[in-house]
Motif scaffolding. Structure first.
Motif, short mmCIF file in Angstrom:
data_model
loop_
_atom_site.label_atom_id
_atom_site.label_comp_id
_atom_site.label_asym_id
_atom_site.label_seq_id
_atom_site.Cartn_x
_atom_site.Cartn_y
_atom_site.Cartn_z
N ASN A 54 6.49 -18.82 0.67
CA ASN A 54 5.84 -17.85 1.56
C ASN A 54 6.06 -16.38 1.17
O ASN A 54 5.27 -15.51 1.55
N GLU A 55 7.12 -16.11 0.40
CA GLU A 55 7.35 -14.72 -0.01
C GLU A 55 6.24 -14.22 -0.92
O GLU A 55 6.04 -13.01 -1.04
N VAL A 56 5.53 -15.15 -1.59
CA VAL A 56 4.44 -14.70 -2.47
C VAL A 56 3.34 -14.04 -1.64
O VAL A 56 3.04 -12.85 -1.82
N PRO A 57 2.72 -14.78 -0.69
CA PRO A 57 1.68 -14.11 0.12
C PRO A 57 2.23 -12.96 0.96
O PRO A 57 1.53 -11.95 1.15
N GLU A 58 3.45 -13.09 1.43
CA GLU A 58 3.99 -12.02 2.28
C GLU A 58 4.08 -10.71 1.48
O GLU A 58 3.69 -9.65 1.98
N ALA A 59 4.56 -10.80 0.25
CA ALA A 59 4.66 -9.58 -0.56
C ALA A 59 3.27 -9.06 -0.92
O ALA A 59 2.99 -7.86 -0.83
N LEU A 60 2.38 -9.97 -1.30
CA LEU A 60 1.06 -9.52 -1.76
C LEU A 60 0.20 -8.98 -0.63
O LEU A 60 -0.72 -8.21 -0.86
N SER A 61 0.51 -9.37 0.60
CA SER A 61 -0.30 -8.88 1.72
C SER A 61 -0.16 -7.36 1.87
O SER A 61 -1.04 -6.71 2.43
N THR A 62 0.94 -6.79 1.35
CA THR A 62 1.02 -5.32 1.34
C THR A 62 0.76 -4.75 -0.05
O THR A 62 0.10 -3.73 -0.19
N LEU A 63 1.26 -5.45 -1.10
CA LEU A 63 1.10 -4.91 -2.46
C LEU A 63 -0.37 -4.81 -2.87
O LEU A 63 -0.78 -3.81 -3.47
N LEU A 64 -1.16 -5.83 -2.54
CA LEU A 64 -2.55 -5.84 -3.03
C LEU A 64 -3.42 -4.75 -2.40
O LEU A 64 -4.09 -4.01 -3.13
N PRO A 65 -3.42 -4.62 -1.07
CA PRO A 65 -4.23 -3.53 -0.51
C PRO A 65 -3.81 -2.17 -1.05
O PRO A 65 -4.66 -1.32 -1.33
N GLU A 66 -2.51 -1.99 -1.28
CA GLU A 66 -2.03 -0.72 -1.85
C GLU A 66 -2.61 -0.49 -3.24
O GLU A 66 -2.83 0.65 -3.65
N ALA A 67 -2.83 -1.59 -3.97
CA ALA A 67 -3.34 -1.47 -5.34
C ALA A 67 -4.87 -1.52 -5.36
O ALA A 67 -5.48 -1.66 -6.42
N GLY A 68 -5.49 -1.45 -4.18
CA GLY A 68 -6.96 -1.48 -4.12
C GLY A 68 -7.52 -2.88 -4.26
O GLY A 68 -8.70 -3.06 -4.54
#
Ligand SMILES: Cc1ncc(C[n+]2csc(CCOP(=O)(O)OP(=O)(O)O)c2C)c(N)n1
Ligand code: SF4
Lengths: 267, 368
Positions: free
Chosen positions: B37-51
């Protein structure tokens, strides 16, 4: 028909043109049965894409079923989805390319049976895609088995005694269900069985694309269509069946149109 | 970034997320399941930040098909899940292989079959390396054994996916996903720049034909081939492609030069075995480790090169899967002649230490 043969059919000077090809639909003869409405639905969608001037940035997500080969007829980029998953595939495309125009073209088996979850959730998320839903009350390609839209009492190869609510459940009304979801910007049901209805359907198809272009959410259009082959009817009887047996169960109309609300608020 | 801040203390799952972002991934679609679950949890903030785009899908079926759509558009796309979730994705993975669409799938395996438990396991080895879905297809499979490799292998995964236009699976487990250790957040030396991925996608991606300039023809990505002979031709082409993947075989050898016994292990178990091997070496035993890094293609040539006269001990956390590929590699070709191939399985769901692997290694050393 070959392209040259089609050219020969074009009007001479002075004659008035009542029908012409449009560049979004190529002139390849389709594989559909005589009297099938898939061809008319293709024509409407292609005319709308042409009129909106968006074909060159459109991506078609094709489903399985009789319309698997949709992409052979549309002059747009195309992609094939597994059975039922077109709305999820379209979600991926539209999210990856927010400046594209994306539509799915799905039968009732595809969108309302195996793909119900993907369809509902894409619509509920308000994905900016357009879902074209062909309701012909059967699984056409696989030989006329029961669909979620099969009418009560309708005999199919897997409901030999006729569909009964007690055993198989009642027909699912997608346009009404879609209209309940927050993410849906437009939901309508039209029919393709008469000229008048085809004209109305075109307006609705256009609207289902316009809400996508305006970024308002999911556009859904259900098209009542004939399957003369699996209904064991000639095309005229099949058209009559749509009016007499299908329309009372699947009432035509616009079930949701957020642009109408917006206009009403501003009025 | 200074050398000090380059090092971050994170879980393997978070390293996957950082690695994906740094490698150019711009779309993630997934459905929650422990232990990843840490994969989607981290990407849920990292991805929008990266556009980029993050979507929590309605199911694993939805998730993999979103990956299919996004990847068909030429955008590096990722999903992650664990065992039973991966089973649900197999339909989409087969379609991606059939349509030649790249995509990265992370499987942090848990115990099975069925719901099993959320402990570590290597029980999805067969599913990962033998295709897993319907029809003749193969996935490239990478097996990280440290959090650092979770980061580094994301670069390799996207590069391979786009090079071969094929799904790539990163096969970890509950240990490598949950372990927290220092990770250097710096692209590996052989990292392929994200622009190069876009170049690789240029010949096939869906974007609307108007984007390809005047006179461009519509494109089609599909896996259906109905005309007589067309599918045969397609499968022959895919077969050649899978064969060519051997160029990207990767493996690691530790103390194999003078070893009488070579332990063959991958992922977390390889790492635990390495500790046991280090102790046994210190005690004077001639033992080494061969760790396949690509599980498909399997590094059979490198393994065979070690074979003559040696004994092998396959250690894996399942009921006997990779051992079949080891035997096929070593006994499938004339003239390779290893002395023997033994197997020791750790059952899925157990957390073991190096001590638990010592005895079977000592036993195998004795069985001359
Ligand atoms: C996973 C999966 N299950 C079943 C099928 C077989 N199948 C192909 S088309 C179809 C029914 C399609 O019916 P519908 O969507 O109503 O389209 P129509 O043929 O009526 O236009 C089925 C069940 C399939 N291709 N994939
Ligand atoms: S089987 Fe039915 S839906 Fe399919 S092409 Fe023929 S008439 Fe149309």
């Amino acid at each position: 028909m070959q392209a040259q043969e089609l050219d020969a059919l074009r009007p001479a000077e002075g004659e008035s043109l009542v029908f012409d090809t449009n560049p979004v639909l190529n002139e390849r003869p389709t594989h559909y049965c005589p009297g099938c409405h898939h061809g008319i639905a293709h024509r409407l969608v292609s005319e709308v894409l042409h009129e909106l001037g968006v074909a060159d940035r459109t991506i078609l997500v094709a489903a399985v079923g009789c319309a698997t080969f949709t992409y052979d007829y549309f002059n747009v980029d195309g992609l094939e989805a597994p059975h039922g998953r077109a709305c999820a595939v379209a979600t991926g495309v539209r999210r990856a390319r927010p400046d594209s125009v994306v539509f799915t073209y799905q039968g009732d088996g595809d969108m309302a049976a195996i793909g119900m979850a993907e369809s509902m959730h894409a619509a509920n998320r308000g994905e900016k895609i357009t879902g074209i839903f062909i309701n012909n009350t059967v699984y056409g390609m696989t030989g006329g088995q029961m669909a979620p839209t099969t009418l009560v009492g309708q005999k199919t190869t897997t409901s030999r005694a006729g569909r009964s609510i007690g055993n198989e459940g009642g027909p699912i009304r997608m346009a009404e269900i879609m209209a309940q979801l927050d993410g849906v910007a437009y939901s309508a049901r039209c029919s393709l069985h008469s000229v008048k209805h085809v004209r109305e359907a075109k307006k609705a198809v256009r609207k289902a694309f316009e809400v996508q272009l305006q970024g308002l959410g999911f556009g859904f259009i259900e098209l009542l269509s004939g399957c003369p082959t699996n209904w064991h009817m000639d095309p005229i009887a099949a058209n009559n069946r749509i009016a007499e047996a299908m329309m009372p169960v699947f009432p035509l109309g616009v079930y949701k149109d957020v642009t109408a609300n917006v206009e009403a608020e501003h009025a | 970034m200074s050398a000090a801040t380059e090092r971050v203390l994170i879980k393997g799952n978070e390293a996957v997320a950082f690695g994906a972002i740094d490698a150019g991934c711009r779309c993630y679609f997934g459905y929650p399941i422990t232990p990843q679950n840490e994969v989607p949890e981290a990407l849920s903030t990292l991805l929008p930040e990266a556009g980029g785009q993050f979507v929590q899908a309605e199911s694993e079926v939805g998730a993999i098909n979103m990956v299919l759509g996004a990847a068909a558009s030429g955008v590096p796309a990722l999903t992650s899940s664990s065992s039973c979730g991966i089973s649900l994705m197999q339909e989409g993975i087969s379609y991606m292989a059939g349509s030649q669409i790249p995509g990265v799938i992370v499987n942090m395996q848990r115990g099975g079959p069925g719901l099993g438990d959320i402990g570590p396991s290597q029980g999805d080895y067969f599913q990962a390396v033998k295709g897993g879905g319907h029809g003749d297809h193969r996935n490239l499979v990478l097996a990280p054994s440290t959090a650092q490799e979770c980061y580094d292998f994301m670069f390799r995964a996207f590069a391979l996916a786009f090079k071969y236009a094929n799904p790539v699976m990163v096969l970890g487990d509950a240990i490598v996903g949950q372990i927290k250790e220092p990770v250097r957040r710096v692209p590996p030396r052989d990292a392929v720049p994200a622009e190069d991925l876009a170049t690789l996608a240029a010949p096939w991606r869906m974007e609307g034909f108007g984007r390809r300039g005047p006179g461009a023809q519509p494109r089609l990505l599909k896996s259906v081939y109905l005309a007589e002979g067309a599918l045969a031709e397609r499968n022959r082409m895919l077969m050649r492609k899978y064969e060519s993947m051997k160029a990207d075989c990767a493996f690691e050898c530790v103390d194999t030069d003078d070893a009488e016994l070579i332990v063959v292990a991958f992922g977390s178990i390889a790492r635990i075995a390495r500790s046991a091997i280090r102790q046994l070496r210190a005690e004077g035993h001639k033992i080494g480790l061969f760790r396949p890094i690509t599980l498909f293609p399997f590094p059979e040539e490198a393994l065979c090169a070690l074979a003559p006269g040696r004994r092998f001990l396959v250690m894996e956390q399942n009921t006997g899967q990779m051992v079949e590929d080891v035997r096929l590699s070593l006994f499938g070709q004339p003239g390779v002649s290893p002395a023997s191939v033994l197997w020791h399985g750790v059952m899925p769901g157990l957390f073991i230490g190096a001590d638990a692997l010592r005895d079977p290694m000592l036993q195998a050393l004795k069985e001359k």
